[in-house]
Structure formats: C-alpha cells, structure tokens
Design an enzyme around this catalytic site. Structure first.
Site, mmCIF file in Angstrom:
data_model
loop_
_atom_site.group_PDB
_atom_site.id
_atom_site.type_symbol
_atom_site.label_atom_id
_atom_site.label_comp_id
_atom_site.label_asym_id
_atom_site.label_seq_id
_atom_site.Cartn_x
_atom_site.Cartn_y
_atom_site.Cartn_z
ATOM 1 N N ASP A 12 10.392 43.852 -0.536
ATOM 2 C CA ASP A 12 10.516 43.622 -1.993
ATOM 3 C C ASP A 12 10.070 44.802 -2.856
ATOM 4 O OD1 ASP A 12 11.224 41.188 -0.938
ATOM 5 O OD2 ASP A 12 9.785 40.009 -2.083
ATOM 6 N N LYS A 110 16.484 37.262 0.063
ATOM 7 C CA LYS A 110 15.774 35.995 0.248
ATOM 8 C C LYS A 110 15.544 35.349 -1.104
ATOM 9 C CE LYS A 110 11.267 38.293 0.312
ATOM 10 N NZ LYS A 110 10.681 37.574 -0.829
ATOM 11 N N CYS A 155 4.513 37.967 -0.057
ATOM 12 C CA CYS A 155 5.673 38.219 0.798
ATOM 13 C C CYS A 155 5.341 39.069 2.021
ATOM 14 C CB CYS A 155 6.812 38.805 -0.023
ATOM 15 S SG CYS A 155 7.402 37.593 -1.240
#
Ligand SMILES: [Zn+2]
Length: 203
Positions: A12, A110, A155
C-alpha cells in the site's frame, strides 16, 4: 535468516497514506527511498494497492452517526471507521510520488468488496476471498518474502501473519514501514505479533 528473499512485497505505497493524504501515515513518505533501493536488488516485486469502490463499508462516511476512528461491526467483523481513502481511480489511490514503478512486476488489489475490508494482502478480513497474491507467489516459485510498506500496525501486520500462516519465510525491515498508531504503541505491538509468528523483523 533470509539473505535475499524470493520476492519483495510493497504494501500500500499509495498517495492517500502519504503526509497530506486522506489517511496519512506519519513518516509514510520516508519509506519510498527504502522501497526504491530494495527494488533494485529484488528478483520479483509485488505491490499491493488498497483499492476501494466509492462508499466502501470501511469508510465512516458510509455510516451515518459514525466518526472516524470509531469501531463498529461490518459484515460481522470488528471494523475501524476510516476516512474515505484509496478510492479506485482517484489520485489518492495512485502509487506514491517518487516510487519507481518500472520495477513492479505485479500489482495486487485488495479491499474491492464494499462489504468487507482487507488489511491482509492475501485475504479479506473475513479470510474468505483470496486476492490472488498467494497464487501469484506460487506461480513464480517464491517461498520467502521481504515485506515493507504501510501501515505497520494494519496492512503490513496482517499481510505478514497470513504469509506466515501460508508457510512463507518472512523478513520485515522496519526502515521501510511506518505505523498509523491510532493508539500509541500499536506499531510496537504489531512487531511483537509478527515476531511471535516467527517473522524476522529487523530495524
Ligand atoms: Zn482501506
């Protein structure tokens, strides 16, 4: 101890998680040069994106009465109410400025299901639907991973725990990670959890 991991996993590294972004992670921009340096030496590079449809169920704005940071139930799972972030196709969802995209071999999205969040890069938070990351890693023969990215306490943590559960050797370099720290100490507790799962965590 992994010397060189089979694959480098960038979690991310997106504009909304940079300082000034919708869900800014303090110091998030400092991981970009670390990622660029590691990519130069990596055999395979996989980058994940938080990739939400507008009005995603994890957004506080999708639930009248909820404030950012509140905890609530989303499809039967504990969920933190986040500001709108990483909406598909928006500038905030793009890879962060300065990241060398030319070395990314594979992008895994995701958080695309509006009804469930996905902290792990492998599965949604309910553990139901795979993102395709495990299949990709198996296809390229990767057994060991180096994981860096944002955020340490969400994450990165859940990606590392799932990677260990799936049998990957995992190395995490904290120089390439930063935490959200909704509660002070969250990042440190995340590191403890990763170590308990037998991930190698280095400073
Ligand atoms: Zn998200």
């Amino acid at each position: 101890m992994i010397v060189t991991a089979d694959a480098l996993l960038l979690v991310d590294l997106q504009q909304d998680f940079m300082p000034g972004g919708a869900l800014a992670v303090p110091g998030g921009d400092q991981v970009v040069p670390v990622a660029n340096a590691k990519m130069k030496a990596a055999k395979h590079v996989v980058a994940t994106r938080d990739w939400h449809p507008p009005g995603h169920g994890s957004f506080a704005s999708a639930h009248p009465g909820l404030s950012i940071g509140d905890t609530f139930q989303l499809s039967g799972l504990d969920q933190v109410a986040w500001p709108d972030h990483c909406v598909q196709g928006t500038a905030g969802a793009e890879f962060c400025a300065g990241l060398d995209r030319s070395r990314i071999d594979k992008i895994v999205d995701k958080g695309t299901d509006p009804k469930v969040d996905s902290y792990s890069a492998f599965f949604d938070n309910g553990g139901q639907n795979p993102t395709g990351l495990d299949a990709h890693l198996k296809a390229i023969g990767a057994r060991s991973l180096e994981v860096i990215g944002l955020a340490t306490d969400y994450c990165v943590l859940f990606t590392v725990l799932d990677a260990r559960r799936l049998g990957y050797a995992v190395r995490v370099d904290l120089a390439g990670c930063r935490g959200v720290e909704l509660n002070p100490g969250d990042a440190e507790r995340a590191v403890e959890q990763m170590r308990r799962a037998a991930a190698t965590v280095v400073q």
